[in-house]
Design a protein around this motif. Structure first.
Motif, mmCIF file in Angstrom:
data_model
loop_
_atom_site.group_PDB
_atom_site.id
_atom_site.type_symbol
_atom_site.label_atom_id
_atom_site.label_comp_id
_atom_site.label_asym_id
_atom_site.label_seq_id
_atom_site.Cartn_x
_atom_site.Cartn_y
_atom_site.Cartn_z
ATOM 1 N N THR A 64 -0.716 -43.904 68.687
ATOM 2 C CA THR A 64 -1.456 -45.106 68.276
ATOM 3 C C THR A 64 -1.884 -45.913 69.497
ATOM 4 O OG1 THR A 64 -0.143 -45.193 66.255
ATOM 5 C CG2 THR A 64 -1.371 -47.181 66.854
ATOM 6 N N ASN A 101 -4.591 -43.897 71.652
ATOM 7 C CA ASN A 101 -5.858 -43.826 70.929
ATOM 8 C C ASN A 101 -6.549 -45.188 70.855
ATOM 9 O OD1 ASN A 101 -5.705 -41.116 70.538
ATOM 10 N ND2 ASN A 101 -5.109 -41.200 68.385
ATOM 11 N N THR A 102 -5.764 -46.267 70.830
ATOM 12 C CA THR A 102 -6.348 -47.611 70.869
ATOM 13 C C THR A 102 -7.014 -47.852 72.222
ATOM 14 O OG1 THR A 102 -4.677 -48.460 69.341
ATOM 15 C CG2 THR A 102 -5.879 -50.087 70.650
ATOM 16 N N ILE A 115 -8.190 -45.577 74.186
ATOM 17 C CA ILE A 115 -9.366 -44.700 74.239
ATOM 18 C C ILE A 115 -10.516 -45.262 73.411
ATOM 19 C CG2 ILE A 115 -10.241 -42.443 73.529
ATOM 20 C CD1 ILE A 115 -8.710 -42.355 76.129
ATOM 21 N N SER A 116 -10.198 -45.802 72.238
ATOM 22 C CA SER A 116 -11.258 -46.330 71.370
ATOM 23 C C SER A 116 -11.968 -47.507 72.033
ATOM 24 C CB SER A 116 -10.683 -46.740 70.009
ATOM 25 O OG SER A 116 -9.793 -47.831 70.166
ATOM 26 N N VAL A 117 -11.203 -48.376 72.709
ATOM 27 C CA VAL A 117 -11.822 -49.496 73.424
ATOM 28 C C VAL A 117 -12.696 -48.968 74.561
ATOM 29 C CG1 VAL A 117 -11.395 -51.540 74.848
ATOM 30 C CG2 VAL A 117 -9.963 -51.091 72.848
ATOM 31 N N TYR A 118 -12.162 -48.007 75.306
ATOM 32 C CA TYR A 118 -12.939 -47.422 76.407
ATOM 33 C C TYR A 118 -14.223 -46.781 75.893
ATOM 34 C CZ TYR A 118 -14.455 -44.030 79.880
ATOM 35 O OH TYR A 118 -15.224 -43.290 80.733
ATOM 36 N N ASN A 119 -14.115 -45.946 74.860
ATOM 37 C CA ASN A 119 -15.294 -45.250 74.336
ATOM 38 C C ASN A 119 -16.344 -46.219 73.821
ATOM 39 O OD1 ASN A 119 -14.302 -42.717 74.927
ATOM 40 N ND2 ASN A 119 -13.406 -42.401 72.905
ATOM 41 N N GLN A 120 -15.886 -47.262 73.135
ATOM 42 C CA GLN A 120 -16.827 -48.238 72.572
ATOM 43 C C GLN A 120 -17.683 -48.864 73.668
ATOM 44 O OE1 GLN A 120 -14.964 -51.392 70.346
ATOM 45 N NE2 GLN A 120 -16.858 -52.560 70.140
ATOM 46 N N ASP A 129 -19.968 -46.463 75.770
ATOM 47 C CA ASP A 129 -21.250 -46.233 75.094
ATOM 48 C C ASP A 129 -22.220 -47.371 75.378
ATOM 49 O OD1 ASP A 129 -20.280 -43.892 74.049
ATOM 50 O OD2 ASP A 129 -19.799 -44.720 72.078
ATOM 51 N N ASP A 189 -6.466 -35.886 66.344
ATOM 52 C CA ASP A 189 -7.330 -36.736 67.156
ATOM 53 C C ASP A 189 -6.743 -36.987 68.544
ATOM 54 O OD1 ASP A 189 -5.237 -38.139 66.157
ATOM 55 O OD2 ASP A 189 -6.377 -39.913 65.539
ATOM 56 N N ASN A 237 -8.701 -37.256 76.364
ATOM 57 C CA ASN A 237 -8.151 -38.609 76.243
ATOM 58 C C ASN A 237 -7.076 -38.849 77.297
ATOM 59 O OD1 ASN A 237 -9.826 -38.956 74.078
ATOM 60 N ND2 ASN A 237 -8.238 -38.817 72.522
#
Length: 773
Positions: free
Chosen positions: A364, A367-368, A370-375, A378, A441, A446
């Motif tokens: 968790t 992945n959090t 990573i999600s901030v980085y990916n957002q 982009d 996921d 990651n």
């Protein structure tokens, strides 16, 4: 008319003047005929040639003794033409219904055409007399075309320049106000200013002095005033997004206008003015809207803002700073949210999944991140076109929130937990025992993204090496290829030295295969069906020999262990082997099922193996008897015995945890084990303080490795420099540690003191160190 006498200046001029009137357009639209044009040319030619042949008068020679007969002949008719052009231009008048700009453009267009033809009429004079005069240093003599332009400038332009430029600027403003105007008037008038910029010293050299002084300065000033008013008014009535669209439209219009009728020299200055009044002066409004656009994920509008501000690179720095802080804030909120979720129950009453230690689940957490980085990666790619400023802002923000957040560093002085959690994350998807649904996921990509931003890469290396070691010795890696692939990527991201220990671990595993084959040839399979001994280099593997685990091997199992020592000792004389009984596992076949049912397969620790093998001799032991058979420290023995009583494989008498460690408490193996599963794992139920011990060992190992690394850096610097001031030494050491960890100044000072004690260096004054060879 017949040609005039070639020697008569007045007759010759009277003959050609009517033709010049037609050439310059004094007779309206009626142009000169080809016959009239040729007659004028011939008359001028005859006059000049005749003078050249018969020589000049004594008066003329006395006036200019250094000039030859060509010059004397040309001067007379040149002066006549000079006077004529002045009178002709002064005689031009505009019509009652036209503006000065329309009059000027109409007459200029006709005059310049005529000047070109008239230049050909006087071609002989240009080629001989004018060229000779200029080569002799006279800069007040010009070819006929240039003379015509200079006379136009002095007689027509100089006295009316303000009026002309004012009317041009008025038409440009009307065009900006979406009125229909005759742009040819603007274009022709502006081009005339370029033609009138003549450098009398060098006629071939371009000169924009008239264009710049009379038009460009005023044009730029008026442009700035116009758009300053318009932009301020527009923002009062519209939002920032609409204003940015308006800016794009206006800039495109002005670029088109500059391409149509402005000189190249003006284009850059025009854009500079537009960028200041349209963009820089209203950058604060854009900055204020930027956060809203980020929150709404309006990538298109963010890109529009970036492209506008990119025109003035200095305006991008505040935008990059805002993005960096925003990413930090959003990451902090996301991490606070998962921390709160891990500490409380969900709305339906079910507890949130946690890590074994009670902290946030590594999956968790990672992945959090990573999600901030990916957002926002982009956003940087799509909206900011991978601009290095914004890549740096993203990197700075990621490095901050991945190393300093409410989970990784709950207190300012606590060490960062991200390396440990990242290692656990990697272990989860690399273990073959993990459920596919739990790792769907999770990916090496990651892992590498977060690794890139870690400050304490050495801490990750230690935790990852420890989890890798367990996967290797337990044989539960999902894929050797994937393990080696990640090792290769870590090496590429850091260095060969960084992965050297882990690489050696793989070498040990391959070498152990050869040992296994050799041992297998010498043991009986009556009791031991498969034996997999691993010989591990003590300095490379994160395992320590523990006295509490001194195990007594059952006699029936002793032979394989003795063979390992014998065969390995024969190959490597002088090496000392120590058995790590707290590691490794065994699979035991237990004939405790009902008749007709297949036997159970128990997965047990080495200590549990010796406990169960002891029951082959008799069914009941007291705690003291069984402990004396098995060995190990009492608390270790008790911890490994407990899962058997807990899961009803061994009956304890008397029952109760308070009696489990009493010497006279008896333990009896059941005749029939009742379990729905044929495979039972008793290792997972063992409760010891090994986890805490391993964490402490990891922390100590990290600290020790850092001290050694700092010591090596300092000695290396001191050896090359001999004497170094304290601050210089600190400043040289800090950058060298960044590839592995962020060194603290207090730690560097401690290492310096240790090196002084060990006499590697000495302090020669309060601020300087000297190397001791």
């Amino acid at each position: 008319m017949s040609f005039p006498s070639a020697s008569d200046l007045n007759a010759t001029w009277s003959y050609i003047q009517p033709g010049l009137e037609f050439i310059l357009g004094a007779q309206g639209d009626q142009g000169v005929t080809s016959k009239m044009y040729m007659n004028c040319y011939t008359a001028v030619y005859n006059y000049c040639v005749n003078k050249s042949r018969h020589g000049a008068t004594a008066t003329s020679i006395a006036a200019s003794s250094e000039n030859n007969s060509y010059a004397l002949a040309g001067a007379e008719i040149y002066n006549k033409l000079d006077e004529y052009l002045i009178q002709f231009i002064r005689g031009l008048s505009k019509e009652a219904n036209e503006s000065f700009l329309e009059f000027y453009v109409r007459k200029w267009t006709r005059f310049t055409i005529g000047a070109g033809y008239m230049n050909n009429v006087f071609d002989y004079m240009n080629r001989y007399w004018v060229q000779k005069e200029r080569s002799d240093g006279r800069r007040d003599v010009y070819d006929v075309n240039t003379l015509s332009l200079l006379k136009w400038k002095s007689e027509m332009f100089n006295g009316n320049a303000d009026t002309l430029v004012s009317e041009v600027l008025t038409l440009i403003q009307k065009q900006r106000d979406n009125e229909i105007v005759d742009t040819s008037l603007v274009s022709t008038a502006i081009k005339s200013l370029v033609f009138l910029g003549i450098d009398t010293q060098d006629l071939k050299k371009p000169n924009l002095v008239v264009y710049i002084n009379y038009f460009e300065h005023k044009f730029l000033e008026k442009t700035g005033e116009y758009y300053s008013r318009e932009s301020a008014q527009y923002l009062q009535d519209h939002n920032v997004v609409d204003y940015m669209k308006k800016c794009e439209s206006r800039l495109a219009e002005e670029i088109s206008r500059s391409n149509n009728y402005l000189e190249e020299h003006t284009k850059k200055h025009l854009l500079d003015v537009l960028h200041v009044v349209l963009i820089e002066e209203h950058a604060p409004e854009m900055y204020a809207q930027f956060l809203t656009l980020l929150e709404q994920n309006e990538t298109e509008h963010i890109q529009r803002m970036y492209k506008l501000l990119y025109r003035l690179p200095r305006t991008l720095d505040p935008l990059a700073d805002t993005l960096e802080q925003y990413i930090k804030d959003q990451a902090a909120k996301a991490l606070e949210k998962i921390k709160a979720a891990s500490e409380t129950a969900q709305s339906d009453g079910k507890p949130v999944k946690r890590a074994a230690s009670g902290a946030v689940d590594p999956k968790t957490y990672i992945n959090t991140l990573i999600s901030v980085y990916n957002q926002y990666n982009d956003v940087v790619v799509q909206a900011f076109s991978k601009d290095t400023r914004f890549i740096k802002a993203l990197d700075n923000a990621c490095r901050h929130f991945m190393n300093k957040n409410c989970i990784a560093t709950p207190t300012p002085k606590s060490s960062c937990k991200t390396p440990e959690l990242l290692a656990k994350y990697a272990d989860a998807f690399l273990r073959g025992t993990s459920k596919e649904s739990d790792t769907v996921d999770m990916s090496p990509d990651n892992l590498m993204v977060v690794f890139k931003f870690l400050n304490d890469k050495d801490a990750f290396e230690e935790y990852y090496r420890r989890s890798l070691a367990k996967r290797l010795i337990n044989g539960n890696s999902k894929s050797d290829e994937e393990e080696e692939s990640i090792l290769q990527r870590l090496q590429e991201e850091n260095s060969i030295e960084y992965t050297s220990k882990m690489t050696k671990m793989f070498s040990d595993m391959k070498a152990s295969e050869d040992l296994k084959s050799s041992v297998k040839e010498h043991i009986s399979e009556s009791v031991v069906k498969d034996f997999n001994p691993l010989t591990l280099a003590q300095s490379m593997w994160p395992f320590n020999h523990l006295a509490d685990y001194e195990l007594k091997v059952a006699p029936e199992l002793q032979d394989p262990f003795d063979k390992v020592v014998e065969i390995y000792g024969a190959k490597h004389n002088g090496r000392q082997l120590k058995w790590l009984w707290n590691h490794g596992r065994a699979e035991l076949k237990a004939n405790l099922a009902r008749k007709g049912k297949p036997p159970f397969l128990f997965t047990v620790s080495n200590v549990q193996l010796m406990i169960l093998v002891a029951f082959n001799k008799k069914n009941t032991y007291t705690f003291k008897e069984l402990h004396s058979v098995v060995g190990t420290a009492k608390h270790i023995f008790e911890a490994h015995l407990l899962p058997f009583t807990k899961y009803k494989l061994i009956d304890q008498s008397p029952v109760g945890a308070e009696f489990a460690g009493n010497d006279d408490t008896t333990f009896t193996l059941v005749d029939e084990y009742k379990s729905k599963k044929l495979r039972v794992n008793f290792i997972s139920a063992i409760k010891t303080n090994e986890t805490k011990t391993e964490e402490d060992e990891a922390s100590k190992e990290i600290d020790e490795t850092r001290r050694n690394y700092l010591s090596a850096c300092i000695v290396r610097i001191m050896k090359s420099r001999k004497t170094v001031k304290h601050n210089e030494l600190i400043n040289e050491v800090l950058p060298q540690t960044l590839s592995r960890f962020q060194a603290k100044i207090i730690d560097i000072k401690r290492v310096i003191d240790q090196l002084i004690e060990k006499q590697y260096i000495q302090r020669i004054d309060n601020n300087t160190y000297e190397y001791l060879s």
